[in-house]
Design a protein around this motif. Structure first.
Motif, PDB file in Angstrom:
ATOM      1  N   THR A  88      32.682  32.692  39.137  1.00  0.00           N
ATOM      2  CA  THR A  88      32.369  33.725  38.147  1.00  0.00           C
ATOM      3  C   THR A  88      31.086  33.368  37.405  1.00  0.00           C
TER       4      THR A  88
ATOM      5  N   GLN B 153      35.784  40.209  36.759  1.00  0.00           N
ATOM      6  CA  GLN B 153      37.020  39.609  37.239  1.00  0.00           C
ATOM      7  C   GLN B 153      38.236  40.253  36.583  1.00  0.00           C
TER       8      GLN B 153
ATOM      9  N   GLU C  18      36.842  39.160  42.477  1.00  0.00           N
ATOM     10  CA  GLU C  18      38.285  39.287  42.685  1.00  0.00           C
ATOM     11  C   GLU C  18      38.783  40.730  42.594  1.00  0.00           C
TER      12      GLU C  18
END
Ligand SMILES: Nc1ncnc2c1ncn2[C@@H]1O[C@H](COP(=O)(O)OP(=O)(O)OP(=O)(O)O)[C@@H](O)[C@H]1O
Ligand SMILES: [Mg+2]
Lengths: 328, 249
Positions: free
Chosen positions: B38, B80, B170
């Motif tokens: 991330t 995310q 994700e």
């Protein structure tokens, strides 16, 4: 659909008639209050425009003052015709806001709030400190009023509150129309996006800093215009008129009315002005105004945080459900 | 992307990462929790400036550009965690995504007033909503959507910006197998439209099924790179995942 149209038109028409007739039903001192009310509507609505981006400022009344001082000086010192001076006042407010945006928009939320307060205090200090041209703590006096109109039968003296009320009503209506158009445009949508999630907005290409600045500059321009309207009616301004106490009143109008809808802040300022001028004055409690406002503010934050505007749809639903008036 | 480094105080979240993604591919970026995936996205998309290193996109140096400028280069990321304009309508969420497609100045805005959105723009928004299976939700508030639909809306907002490359963080997290399968089809369809994709994902089946090539990160560094088959066999990768699950246990 057509029925709604006619209903809307009928509502608009009766509103215009009511606003036009209103001053003639009032005493002289009430007419003066009405003038201030119209000016305050513009002030609080410009404040809401900034709040669309999620930022709350404590310097907004000072921006009103910037417009007031600039317009007064443009008319007094530079000999501008008053309506032109008023536009100049709005422009100076916008320019000052633009300059302030550089330090202020390094901050967000609470820090912006405090920063805007500090910036406002600096400006008020400059007014107090520099007797020339701002007149120091005593401020500016003998600010020119709008020149009388004498075109044959049409004679208007803007010292008269009714005439000035109509003038303000026209200026404020036009301003609100402009603010409304902006809010309903793609810019308004972007403001909401910046408010609800600036990171997500930036991820799809929104220059969040630029949009915050735009909101601040436009809001300050209209606040400055309201200040100019004030200055040329009252004829005298001073730094105290634009202090934090006045700012708290603006906040109270906005919170009591609510800022989610366009009409919320208008509801707030009208209700509180009526309360203030009718109830408090009658009861001789004017001195207690800050106290009463503070109590109202706390009560609303606790019990009706979304303001009076949140009650309106509920009332409307009640009306629809009442047998006889139910249509569907 | 060359020698990318991002430090948070003493912690080195990304430590000299080299990564290059070919135009038109789906590249997987995997690694144990806390590997720095991330953070890598945040640095590429301009959310953080890198501590050092260089990011080149289509022969243009985009290192350290502000987020909105990176988006304007055609590089758009998703988040995310469900990141949406929760209090706004689903349709308006996507409309905000169209930001870069408009001329926006005060005077145009004043002229547009309420009817600002060009017909083609409206059409495109409906098209994107339909693409992500959100057509029925257009008028709902984003906050009211079920979780899977919220994830899809996040991608819809990004797609509305008409990116050439998407960074998906994700996208399948928290989805049931049926939702995951549908979303995989959508990601493949995005690539078929010519969008390059860099995909961070823990669902190994999804990653293996979708990606042309996979890069594995651990402790901020590149651990391995190769085709899904190669990665699956790579002992270093297996160890990194086992190792991290030992720590977790
Ligand atoms: N803003 C931040 N400030 C300080 N440390 C951070 C910050 N963001 C991430 N980190 C740290 O950097 C490291 C890498 O985190 P990152 O979120 O990039 O991992 P990840 O690979 O995305 O993990 P996950 O699979 O759990 O999403 C972690 O140790 C994390 O705690
Ligand atoms: Mg992560």
């Amino acid at each position: 659909m057509a029925e709604r149209r006619t209903l809307g038109a009928a509502f608009a028409l009766s509103l215009v008639v009511a606003l036009a007739a209103l001053p003639h039903l009032l005493t002289y001192s009430q007419q003066e209050i009405l003038v201030f009310l119209v000016i305050n509507v513009l002030l609080v609505m410009s404040y809401r425009f900034l709040a669309l981006t999620g930022e709350w400022s404590l310097g907004h009344v000072v921006m009103m003052g910037v417009g007031a001082y600039a317009s007064a000086l443009a008319a007094k010192r530079l000999g501008f015709p008053v309506p032109i001076a008023m536009l100049a006042g709005a422009a100076v407010s916008a320019a000052v806001a633009w300059v302030l945006s550089f330090p202020l928009f390094r901050m967000k939320g609470f820090y912006f709030l405090i920063g805007s307060f500090a910036a406002g205090e600096v400006i008020r200090l400059l007014w107090k400190r520099f007797r020339d041209p701002f007149g120091g703590p005593k401020g500016l006096k003998r600010i020119p009023e709008i020149a009388d109109i004498e075109w044959g039968v049409l004679q208007v003296d803007f010292f008269n509150p009714v005439a000035y009320y109509y003038f303000c009503l026209a200026v404020v209506s036009l301003s609100l129309w402009l603010l409304w158009r902006l809010e309903r445009s793609s810019i308004g949508l972007t403001f909401h996006a910046v408010h609800w999630h600036d990171g997500l907005a930036a991820s799809v290409g929104v220059d969040t800093r630029r949009y915050r600045t735009l909101a601040l500059v436009v809001a300050s321009a209209f606040a400055g215009l309201s200040g100019a309207l004030f200055a040329h009616y009252v004829g005298a301004i001073n730094p105290t008129r634009f202090n934090i106490e006045e700012m708290v009143y603006v906040l109270t109008w906005a919170i009591v009315g609510g800022t989610a809808t366009f009409y919320g802040p208008i509801l707030g300022v009208v209700m509180l002005t009526v309360l203030n001028e009718v109830v408090l004055r009658k009861m001789g409690l004017e001195q207690a105004r800050p106290l009463v406002y503070g109590a109202i503010l706390i009560a609303f934050v606790m019990f009706l945080p979304r303001g009076l505007e949140s009650v309106v749809p509920r009332l409307a639903r009640l009306r629809l459900r009442r047998p006889g008036s139910a249509r569907a | 992307m060359e020698g990318l480094v991002k430090r948070f105080g003493g912690l080195v979240a990304v430590d000299g990462l080299d990564l290059s993604v070919r135009r038109g591919e789906i590249r997987g970026l995997i690694g144990p929790n806390g590997a720095g995936k991330t953070t890598t996205f945040n640095v590429i998309s301009g959310f953080f400036a890198p501590s050092s290193g260089r990011i080149v996109y289509r022969a243009r140096d985009v290192t350290g550009l502000a987020m909105h400028r990176v988006a304007a280069e055609g590089l758009v990321r998703t988040f995310q965690h469900s990141t949406l304009f929760l209090e706004m309508r689903v349709r308006d969420n996507v409309l905000v995504g169209r930001h870069l497609q408009h001329r926006r100045d005060l005077f145009t805005a004043l002229r547009q007033g309420g009817a600002w959105s060009a017909a083609e723009d409206r059409e495109r928004v409906e098209e994107i909503l339909a693409f992500f299976g959100l057509a029925a939700y257009g008028d709902a508030l984003a906050a009211e959507l079920p979780y899977g639909a919220q994830r899809a809306l996040g991608m819809a907002v990004a797609l509305a910006a008409e990116p050439d490359m998407m960074l998906l963080d994700e996208p399948f997290a928290g989805m049931n197998p049926e939702e995951t399968r549908r979303m995989m089809e959508l990601v493949a369809a995005l690539r078929a439209r010519g969008i390059t994709i860099l995909l961070v994902e823990h669902d190994m089946q999804a990653v293996m099924g979708l990606c042309d090539a996979i890069s594995v990160m651990n402790f901020g560094r590149l651990l391995a790179e190769g085709s899904p088959a190669e990665i699956r066999r790579d002992p270093k990768v297996v160890e990194a995942y086992l190792g991290s699950s030992h720590h977790a246990a």
